[in-house]
Motif scaffolding. Structure first.
Motif, PDB file in Angstrom:
ATOM      1  N   THR A   1       0.829  -1.206   0.000  1.00 49.77           N
ATOM      2  CA  THR A   1       0.000   0.000   0.000  1.00 49.77           C
ATOM      3  C   THR A   1       0.862   1.254   0.000  1.00 49.77           C
ATOM      4  N   LEU A   2       1.890   1.275   0.830  1.00 48.37           N
ATOM      5  CA  LEU A   2       2.789   2.433   0.855  1.00 48.37           C
ATOM      6  C   LEU A   2       3.534   2.596  -0.466  1.00 48.37           C
ATOM      7  N   ALA A   3       3.952   1.489  -1.060  1.00 44.59           N
ATOM      8  CA  ALA A   3       4.621   1.557  -2.359  1.00 44.59           C
ATOM      9  C   ALA A   3       3.676   2.119  -3.423  1.00 44.59           C
ATOM     10  N   GLY A   4       2.412   1.714  -3.372  1.00 47.97           N
ATOM     11  CA  GLY A   4       1.438   2.232  -4.323  1.00 47.97           C
ATOM     12  C   GLY A   4       1.190   3.717  -4.147  1.00 47.97           C
ATOM     13  N   VAL A   5       1.101   4.159  -2.896  1.00 51.99           N
ATOM     14  CA  VAL A   5       0.860   5.585  -2.644  1.00 51.99           C
ATOM     15  C   VAL A   5       2.049   6.411  -3.104  1.00 51.99           C
ATOM     16  N   TYR A   6       3.250   6.027  -2.685  1.00 51.81           N
ATOM     17  CA  TYR A   6       4.426   6.835  -3.022  1.00 51.81           C
ATOM     18  C   TYR A   6       4.761   6.803  -4.505  1.00 51.81           C
ATOM     19  N   SER A   7       4.635   5.649  -5.143  1.00 53.12           N
ATOM     20  CA  SER A   7       4.910   5.607  -6.578  1.00 53.12           C
ATOM     21  C   SER A   7       3.840   6.363  -7.363  1.00 53.12           C
ATOM     22  N   GLY A   8       2.592   6.281  -6.908  1.00 53.70           N
ATOM     23  CA  GLY A   8       1.530   7.030  -7.583  1.00 53.70           C
ATOM     24  C   GLY A   8       1.696   8.535  -7.430  1.00 53.70           C
ATOM     25  N   LEU A   9       2.047   8.966  -6.237  1.00 55.80           N
ATOM     26  CA  LEU A   9       2.288  10.400  -6.031  1.00 55.80           C
ATOM     27  C   LEU A   9       3.474  10.887  -6.848  1.00 55.80           C
ATOM     28  N   TRP A  10       4.523  10.069  -6.910  1.00 56.20           N
ATOM     29  CA  TRP A  10       5.697  10.459  -7.680  1.00 56.20           C
ATOM     30  C   TRP A  10       5.362  10.571  -9.169  1.00 56.20           C
ATOM     31  N   LEU A  11       4.616   9.597  -9.703  1.00 57.62           N
ATOM     32  CA  LEU A  11       4.237   9.641 -11.115  1.00 57.62           C
ATOM     33  C   LEU A  11       3.284  10.804 -11.396  1.00 57.62           C
ATOM     34  N   ASP A  12       2.360  11.083 -10.481  1.00 59.77           N
ATOM     35  CA  ASP A  12       1.462  12.219 -10.660  1.00 59.77           C
ATOM     36  C   ASP A  12       2.229  13.532 -10.671  1.00 59.77           C
ATOM     37  N   GLU A  13       3.215  13.652  -9.812  1.00 56.54           N
ATOM     38  CA  GLU A  13       4.018  14.874  -9.783  1.00 56.54           C
ATOM     39  C   GLU A  13       4.861  15.002 -11.051  1.00 56.54           C
ATOM     40  N   ARG A  14       5.382  13.880 -11.490  1.00 59.42           N
ATOM     41  CA  ARG A  14       6.258  13.875 -12.671  1.00 59.42           C
ATOM     42  C   ARG A  14       5.487  14.221 -13.951  1.00 59.42           C
ATOM     43  N   PHE A  15       4.278  13.684 -14.109  1.00 64.95           N
ATOM     44  CA  PHE A  15       3.517  13.881 -15.341  1.00 64.95           C
ATOM     45  C   PHE A  15       2.358  14.865 -15.187  1.00 64.95           C
ATOM     46  N   ASP A  16       2.191  15.433 -14.000  1.00 64.33           N
ATOM     47  CA  ASP A  16       1.153  16.437 -13.722  1.00 64.33           C
ATOM     48  C   ASP A  16      -0.249  15.905 -14.060  1.00 64.33           C
ATOM     49  N   THR A  17      -0.564  14.746 -13.510  1.00 65.60           N
ATOM     50  CA  THR A  17      -1.874  14.119 -13.729  1.00 65.60           C
ATOM     51  C   THR A  17      -2.487  13.787 -12.382  1.00 65.60           C
ATOM     52  N   ALA A  18      -2.909  14.803 -11.677  1.00 66.20           N
ATOM     53  CA  ALA A  18      -3.283  14.764 -10.259  1.00 66.20           C
ATOM     54  C   ALA A  18      -3.630  13.395  -9.667  1.00 66.20           C
ATOM     55  N   PRO A  19      -4.844  12.883  -9.702  1.00 63.80           N
ATOM     56  CA  PRO A  19      -5.062  11.637  -8.955  1.00 63.80           C
ATOM     57  C   PRO A  19      -4.988  10.366  -9.810  1.00 63.80           C
ATOM     58  N   LEU A  20      -4.715  10.486 -11.096  1.00 65.59           N
ATOM     59  CA  LEU A  20      -4.801   9.335 -11.992  1.00 65.59           C
ATOM     60  C   LEU A  20      -3.832   8.218 -11.611  1.00 65.59           C
ATOM     61  N   PHE A  21      -2.551   8.521 -11.583  1.00 63.22           N
ATOM     62  CA  PHE A  21      -1.560   7.489 -11.285  1.00 63.22           C
ATOM     63  C   PHE A  21      -1.635   7.020  -9.837  1.00 63.22           C
ATOM     64  N   LEU A  22      -2.075   7.883  -8.944  1.00 64.10           N
ATOM     65  CA  LEU A  22      -2.236   7.482  -7.552  1.00 64.10           C
ATOM     66  C   LEU A  22      -3.263   6.363  -7.433  1.00 64.10           C
ATOM     67  N   ILE A  23      -4.397   6.530  -8.071  1.00 67.19           N
ATOM     68  CA  ILE A  23      -5.462   5.531  -8.008  1.00 67.19           C
ATOM     69  C   ILE A  23      -5.034   4.235  -8.698  1.00 67.19           C
ATOM     70  N   VAL A  24      -4.476   4.346  -9.883  1.00 66.60           N
ATOM     71  CA  VAL A  24      -4.043   3.158 -10.625  1.00 66.60           C
ATOM     72  C   VAL A  24      -2.941   2.429  -9.869  1.00 66.60           C
ATOM     73  N   SER A  25      -2.015   3.170  -9.313  1.00 65.98           N
ATOM     74  CA  SER A  25      -0.899   2.568  -8.600  1.00 65.98           C
ATOM     75  C   SER A  25      -1.350   1.871  -7.317  1.00 65.98           C
ATOM     76  N   ILE A  26      -2.257   2.482  -6.582  1.00 68.37           N
ATOM     77  CA  ILE A  26      -2.753   1.847  -5.358  1.00 68.37           C
ATOM     78  C   ILE A  26      -3.451   0.530  -5.683  1.00 68.37           C
ATOM     79  N   PHE A  27      -4.320   0.523  -6.681  1.00 70.77           N
ATOM     80  CA  PHE A  27      -5.012  -0.712  -7.038  1.00 70.77           C
ATOM     81  C   PHE A  27      -4.049  -1.775  -7.559  1.00 70.77           C
ATOM     82  N   THR A  28      -3.054  -1.367  -8.321  1.00 68.05           N
ATOM     83  CA  THR A  28      -2.077  -2.320  -8.839  1.00 68.05           C
ATOM     84  C   THR A  28      -1.283  -2.953  -7.703  1.00 68.05           C
ATOM     85  N   TRP A  29      -0.783  -2.123  -6.792  1.00 67.63           N
ATOM     86  CA  TRP A  29       0.012  -2.646  -5.685  1.00 67.63           C
ATOM     87  C   TRP A  29      -0.835  -3.455  -4.704  1.00 67.63           C
TER      88      TRP A  29
END
Length: 74
Positions: A26-54
């Motif tokens: 869960t922590l890996a999903g949150v941090y990787s999703g936040l990092w990808l959202d910050e990197r690509f400027d796509t607010a909650p998209l990668f956070l949600i996808v990353s949490i579900f994937t992890w």
């Protein structure tokens, strides 16, 4: 495959492994999703996808961990 023996220490170890998988994934999903959202400027998209994937990875790992304990009781 033989069934593992029943022991309270084994049960405590199994619970700690399962909880570790869920928390770490869960922590890996949150941090990787936040990092990808910050990197690509796509607010909650990668956070949600990353949490579900992890979380999917975590539940697969939990299933593989408890698989020797599943089955018919003799």
């Amino acid at each position: 495959m033989s069934k593992p023996e029943k022991s309270p220490y084994r049960a405590m170890a199994l619970v700690s492994v399962i909880s570790s998988y869920i928390v770490v994934c869960t922590l890996a999903g949150v941090y990787s999703g936040l990092w990808l959202d910050e990197r690509f400027d796509t607010a909650p998209l990668f956070l949600i996808v990353s949490i579900f994937t992890w979380l999917g990875v975590a539940f697969y790992a939990v299933f593989k961990t408890i698989q020797p304990y599943l089955g018919e009781d003799e």
